[in-house]
Write a protein that holds these residues in place. Structure first.
Motif, mmCIF file in Angstrom:
data_model
loop_
_atom_site.group_PDB
_atom_site.id
_atom_site.type_symbol
_atom_site.label_atom_id
_atom_site.label_comp_id
_atom_site.label_asym_id
_atom_site.label_seq_id
_atom_site.Cartn_x
_atom_site.Cartn_y
_atom_site.Cartn_z
ATOM 1 N N THR A 15 0.816 -1.203 0.000
ATOM 2 C CA THR A 15 0.000 0.000 0.000
ATOM 3 C C THR A 15 0.853 1.258 0.000
ATOM 4 O O THR A 15 1.938 1.297 0.570
ATOM 5 N N ARG A 29 -1.104 4.108 0.561
ATOM 6 C CA ARG A 29 -2.068 4.944 1.279
ATOM 7 C C ARG A 29 -1.654 4.945 2.748
ATOM 8 O O ARG A 29 -1.752 3.922 3.438
ATOM 9 N N ASP A 82 -8.592 12.671 -5.981
ATOM 10 C CA ASP A 82 -8.428 11.367 -5.354
ATOM 11 C C ASP A 82 -7.914 10.329 -6.347
ATOM 12 O O ASP A 82 -6.931 9.623 -6.075
ATOM 13 N N ASN A 128 -3.844 9.493 -6.270
ATOM 14 C CA ASN A 128 -3.440 8.173 -5.806
ATOM 15 C C ASN A 128 -2.797 7.344 -6.906
ATOM 16 O O ASN A 128 -1.834 6.612 -6.657
ATOM 17 N N GLU A 130 1.056 5.788 -6.684
ATOM 18 C CA GLU A 130 1.349 4.370 -6.890
ATOM 19 C C GLU A 130 2.360 4.174 -8.018
ATOM 20 O O GLU A 130 3.302 3.379 -7.902
ATOM 21 N N ALA A 157 0.514 8.652 0.048
ATOM 22 C CA ALA A 157 -0.670 9.496 -0.111
ATOM 23 C C ALA A 157 -1.480 9.553 1.175
ATOM 24 O O ALA A 157 -1.756 8.516 1.791
ATOM 25 N N THR A 165 -7.743 12.032 0.691
ATOM 26 C CA THR A 165 -8.113 13.267 -0.001
ATOM 27 C C THR A 165 -9.002 14.138 0.875
ATOM 28 O O THR A 165 -9.944 13.647 1.508
#
Length: 262
Positions: free
Chosen positions: A4, A6, A49, A53, A57, A68, A71
């Motif tokens: 990930t 995120r 968003d 993202n 990535e 990230a 948002t």
């Protein structure tokens, strides 16, 4: 979890010692605001968003230490405050929010904060915030757009005369690509204030004199542009170009040094 990018999907303790001055944290900023009768309220949120993202990535796959944040949906959208569904923050609330995001990112140990912005009404405020965060917390700070422009395949939007700034051919096309079920072209019309394009000094997009405006100032339903020209094909080109530009920007940000060194 291991793959990930995120940040909020990580356990907090894993951040200890993981972030360095080479770490880039991207904060997408969107908006929930009126986009006319044909587009969803989340149009700018989706731009920030999805593109933000995807760029993180791709840049991480290319070797950058980039992450990230979630948002930010509610931002400075008061130009659309007259319209039902718009949820906006006043300027000071938005300013304080993003500065405190900067404080938090600095506490994590990262060295760079990038705002990936999908809403034009945020630009001036974020530009001021860049210096405030830099001064207070020592982060390198940057602002980049999420939606870029590219040549349309069939001339979509070329006759908007530089006035396709809100809900026009480009934004409508990319939402047709991302969420076609949320677009209703049956209620779209051409809403271009042609007389503004003939002004030499006052206007948008680089003209020398800017002006304060609300989106219901133009005799349109809060739209400035021509969504009737939108196509999913153009939206796919915009998507590809926007992600590619954002990745290239992140690479340049990672290598940026304001001092020319031998």
């Amino acid at each position: 979890m291991s793959g990930t990018r995120r940040l909020v999907e990580l356990p907090g303790p894993t951040l200890a010692g993981r972030f360095t001055k080479d770490t880039i944290v991207v904060q997408p900023t969107g908006a929930i605001e009126h986009h006319g009768p044909h587009l969803p309220l989340q149009t700018d949120y989706l731009l920030a968003d999805e593109i933000g993202n995807a760029a993180v990535e791709a840049a991480a796959t290319g070797g950058l230490d980039v992450w990230a944040l979630p948002t930010i949906a509610f931002t400075k959208s008061d130009e659309h405050s007259w319209a039902p569904g718009t949820v906006w923050l006043d300027a000071m609330t938005m300013f304080d929010t993003v500065v405190q995001v900067g404080r938090s990112v600095a506490t994590m140990g990262a060295g760079t904060l990038v705002f990936a912005n999908g809403h034009g009404g945020n630009v001036a405020l974020l530009q001021v915030a860049l210096r405030e965060i830099r001064r207070l917390y020592g982060l390198r700070t940057f602002l980049m757009p999420t939606l870029t422009r590219t040549d349309p395949p069939h001339g979509e939007g070329e006759d908007e005369r530089g006035l396709g700034i809100h809900g026009g051919a480009a934004e409508t096309s990319i939402i047709l690509h991302l969420r076609p079920h949320l677009v209703d072209l049956s209620v779209a019309e051409r809403w271009v204030p042609e007389h503004l394009a003939d002004l030499e000094h006052v206007g948008f997009n680089g003209k020398s004199v800017s002006f304060g405006w609300l989106s219901d100032d133009f005799g349109t339903p809060g739209v400035v542009g021509d969504p009737t020209q939108a196509t999913a094909e153009y939206g796919k080109l915009l998507w590809d170009a926007s992600v590619e530009q954002a990745v290239a920007a992140l690479r340049e940000i990672a290598a940026f040094d304001p001092v020319r060194r031998p």
